[in-house]
Enzyme design. Structure first.
Site, PDB file in Angstrom:
ATOM      1  CD  GLU A   1       5.515  -4.454 -13.124  1.00  0.00           C
ATOM      2  OE1 GLU A   1       6.247  -3.743 -12.425  1.00  0.00           O
ATOM      3  OE2 GLU A   1       5.549  -4.444 -14.370  1.00  0.00           O
TER       4      GLU A   1
ATOM      5  CG  HIS B   1      -2.150  -0.945   0.909  1.00  0.00           C
ATOM      6  ND1 HIS B   1      -2.005  -2.306   0.972  1.00  0.00           N
ATOM      7  CD2 HIS B   1      -3.430  -0.731   0.559  1.00  0.00           C
ATOM      8  CE1 HIS B   1      -3.152  -2.886   0.681  1.00  0.00           C
ATOM      9  NE2 HIS B   1      -4.045  -1.945   0.420  1.00  0.00           N
TER      10      HIS B   1
HETATM   11 NI    NI Z   1       3.620  -0.749 -13.892  1.00  0.00          NI
END
Ligand code: NI
Length: 135
Positions: free
Chosen positions: A125, A81
């Protein structure tokens, strides 16, 4: 005989990919949407693997409780976060690509593991894009 044990973790973070030495146009050309000035987020999935010999007394390569705690303290608590560019010291000067994030994570964890253990970090990712670093 060496055995690899792995622990999965995740963190949600925002980033922007750009090179401050380049024009906006050049950044746009290289990084595309990832150069969005207002940042964007990823749900990063992390796999931390530790390889070593089995301790005959415990039957463990590493106690998973310890590995879990290391990842929480040095990765999740630092990155989850957060805006990687703005909120972390690690990426003040370093472009927060998956490659660089994986290396930073490896460097954060390595000092806390016994020297005889091998460390590998895999960072997703997106579901399809991931990088590996093993030092
Ligand atoms: Ni990115």
């Amino acid at each position: 005989m060496k055995v690899t044990v792995s622990r999965k973790a995740q963190f949600n973070a925002a980033h922007r990919l750009y090179n401050p030495n380049w024009s906006f146009e050049k950044n746009d050309e290289v990084f595309g949407k990832c150069n969005n000035p207002n940042y964007h987020g990823h749900n990063y999935q992390l796999i931390v693997s530790v390889k070593g010999t089995i301790d005959p007394e415990t039957g463990y390569v590493i106690d998973m409780k310890d590995l879990k705690a290391l990842i929480k303290e040095h990765v999740e608590d630092v990155f989850d976060h957060r805006n990687l560019n703005l909120d972390t010291e690690d990426f003040k000067e370093l472009n927060p690509t998956a490659e660089n994030i994986a290396v930073v994570i490896w460097n954060k964890l390595r000092p806390h593991l016994k020297s005889e253990l091998e460390l590998k970090v895999v960072l997703y990712e997106t579901e399809r894009n991931f990088v590996e670093f093993e030092g």
